[in-house]
Design a protein around this motif. Structure first.
Motif, mmCIF file in Angstrom:
data_model
loop_
_atom_site.group_PDB
_atom_site.id
_atom_site.type_symbol
_atom_site.label_atom_id
_atom_site.label_comp_id
_atom_site.label_asym_id
_atom_site.label_seq_id
_atom_site.Cartn_x
_atom_site.Cartn_y
_atom_site.Cartn_z
ATOM 1 N N ILE A 1 -0.957 1.926 1.115
ATOM 2 C CA ILE A 1 0.459 1.641 1.486
ATOM 3 C C ILE A 1 1.184 1.564 0.154
ATOM 4 O O ILE A 1 2.299 2.069 0.180
ATOM 5 N N GLU A 2 0.769 0.866 -0.986
ATOM 6 C CA GLU A 2 1.235 0.763 -2.133
ATOM 7 C C GLU A 2 1.453 2.135 -2.893
ATOM 8 O O GLU A 2 2.599 2.510 -3.511
ATOM 9 N N GLY A 3 0.501 2.723 -2.756
ATOM 10 C CA GLY A 3 0.604 4.219 -3.411
ATOM 11 C C GLY A 3 1.605 5.162 -2.696
ATOM 12 O O GLY A 3 2.294 5.873 -3.402
ATOM 13 N N ILE A 4 1.586 5.040 -1.488
ATOM 14 C CA ILE A 4 2.463 5.962 -0.706
ATOM 15 C C ILE A 4 4.194 5.411 -1.304
ATOM 16 O O ILE A 4 4.880 6.335 -1.381
ATOM 17 N N HIS B 1 -0.221 12.501 -6.717
ATOM 18 C CA HIS B 1 0.739 13.527 -6.110
ATOM 19 C C HIS B 1 0.143 13.981 -4.514
ATOM 20 O O HIS B 1 1.068 14.339 -3.896
ATOM 21 N N SER B 2 -0.834 13.466 -4.155
ATOM 22 C CA SER B 2 -1.336 13.840 -2.859
ATOM 23 C C SER B 2 -1.175 12.833 -1.668
ATOM 24 O O SER B 2 -1.258 13.015 -0.351
ATOM 25 N N TYR B 3 -0.581 11.784 -2.082
ATOM 26 C CA TYR B 3 -0.043 10.585 -1.388
ATOM 27 C C TYR B 3 0.959 11.373 -0.248
ATOM 28 O O TYR B 3 1.861 11.953 -0.885
ATOM 29 N N SER B 4 0.858 10.908 1.029
ATOM 30 C CA SER B 4 2.076 11.332 1.759
ATOM 31 C C SER B 4 2.690 9.877 2.739
ATOM 32 O O SER B 4 1.841 9.207 2.872
ATOM 33 N N TYR B 5 3.792 10.298 3.244
ATOM 34 C CA TYR B 5 4.513 9.306 3.893
ATOM 35 C C TYR B 5 3.723 9.158 5.192
ATOM 36 O O TYR B 5 3.372 10.249 5.958
ATOM 37 N N MET B 6 3.420 7.945 5.690
ATOM 38 C CA MET B 6 2.955 7.898 7.235
ATOM 39 C C MET B 6 3.842 6.628 7.798
ATOM 40 O O MET B 6 4.533 5.781 7.078
ATOM 41 N N SER B 7 4.008 6.628 8.904
ATOM 42 C CA SER B 7 4.960 5.846 10.001
ATOM 43 C C SER B 7 4.625 4.263 9.594
ATOM 44 O O SER B 7 3.531 3.808 9.456
ATOM 45 N N ASN C 1 8.984 6.904 -4.355
ATOM 46 C CA ASN C 1 9.926 6.401 -5.347
ATOM 47 C C ASN C 1 9.927 7.436 -6.504
ATOM 48 O O ASN C 1 11.043 7.769 -6.954
ATOM 49 N N ILE C 2 8.864 7.541 -7.198
ATOM 50 C CA ILE C 2 8.962 8.727 -8.258
ATOM 51 C C ILE C 2 9.461 9.953 -8.059
ATOM 52 O O ILE C 2 10.020 10.607 -8.697
ATOM 53 N N ASN C 3 8.812 10.618 -6.869
ATOM 54 C CA ASN C 3 9.181 11.839 -6.546
ATOM 55 C C ASN C 3 10.681 11.884 -6.094
ATOM 56 O O ASN C 3 11.474 12.779 -6.778
ATOM 57 N N ASP C 4 11.272 10.860 -5.714
ATOM 58 C CA ASP C 4 12.660 10.871 -5.510
ATOM 59 C C ASP C 4 13.379 10.702 -6.635
ATOM 60 O O ASP C 4 14.449 11.303 -6.951
ATOM 61 N N ASN C 5 13.068 9.820 -7.584
ATOM 62 C CA ASN C 5 13.593 9.614 -8.919
ATOM 63 C C ASN C 5 13.410 10.821 -9.499
ATOM 64 O O ASN C 5 14.801 11.037 -10.659
ATOM 65 N N ILE C 6 12.612 11.700 -9.607
ATOM 66 C CA ILE C 6 12.618 12.817 -10.328
ATOM 67 C C ILE C 6 13.844 13.778 -9.898
ATOM 68 O O ILE C 6 14.608 14.618 -10.847
ATOM 69 N N GLU C 7 14.023 13.849 -8.622
ATOM 70 C CA GLU C 7 15.105 14.570 -7.983
ATOM 71 C C GLU C 7 16.584 13.997 -8.294
ATOM 72 O O GLU C 7 17.357 14.730 -8.572
#
Length: 183
Positions: free
Chosen positions: A120-123, A59-65, A128-134
């Protein structure tokens, strides 16, 4: 006397350099033989050489450019290529101490590169999973949503990830929701 001591010091330097070279060759041959045997016995082990568990604290991964990651990867690829050039150059000159330094540097670059790729794969999977939950939220009760979100925040292994991902896919399939694919 001074000339004689210089000769002895040079002779000692040459002997030390040869010993380092032999020792380095022995270590490299041993490690390469061990890894080659491991890879030949099971070819999928090749990809496990640089494996990092991307699901630990998922859950602690975050998006990077994407630009940041591209520049980061290019820097490491160029640095590794330069290191390999100097390694070959020092091996041709039979300067094994410099060869050892360049070998360590190249190994560190490769380790950093592989860690970056797994990050990168983790991000990507985390987003994806966070968006899918929503996406499936309207199709489940508030209690189920809170439970699913709680389990998502507790992911620490591939098994935990697969359990939540399967639950999300089941709900999405049942209700015809268009979710992001994690394949």
């Amino acid at each position: 006397m001074n000339k004689n001591s210089e000769f002895n010091i040079e002779n000692i330097k040459v002997k030390i350099n040869k010993l380092i070279g032999r020792f380095l060759l022995f270590i490299i041959a041993g490690v390469a033989g061990f890894k080659l045997n491991d890879i030949l016995s099971n070819p999928s082990n090749f990809f496990k050489l640089f494996y990092t568990n991307i699901y630990k604290n998922f859950h602690s991964y975050s998006y990077m450019s994407n630009r940041f990651w591209t520049l980061f990867l290019v820097f490491y690829l160029i640095s590794t290529a330069i290191g390999m050039f100097f390694l070959a150059k020092s091996l041709l000159k039979k300067n094994f101490l410099h060869s050892l330094i360049y070998t360590v540097m190249i190994c560190l670059f490769i380790l950093s590169l592989s860690t970056s790729i797994y990050s990168i794969e983790g991000i990507k999977e985390n987003r994806n999973i966070n968006d899918n939950i929503e996406i499936i939220r309207p199709y489940i009760s508030n209690d189920e949503y809170i439970l699913l979100k709680s389990k998502y925040l507790q992911i620490n292994s591939k098994k935990d990830f697969d359990t939540i991902n399967d639950k999300i896919r089941g709900v999405a399939k049942k209700h015809g929701a268009n979710i992001n694919q994690n394949e």
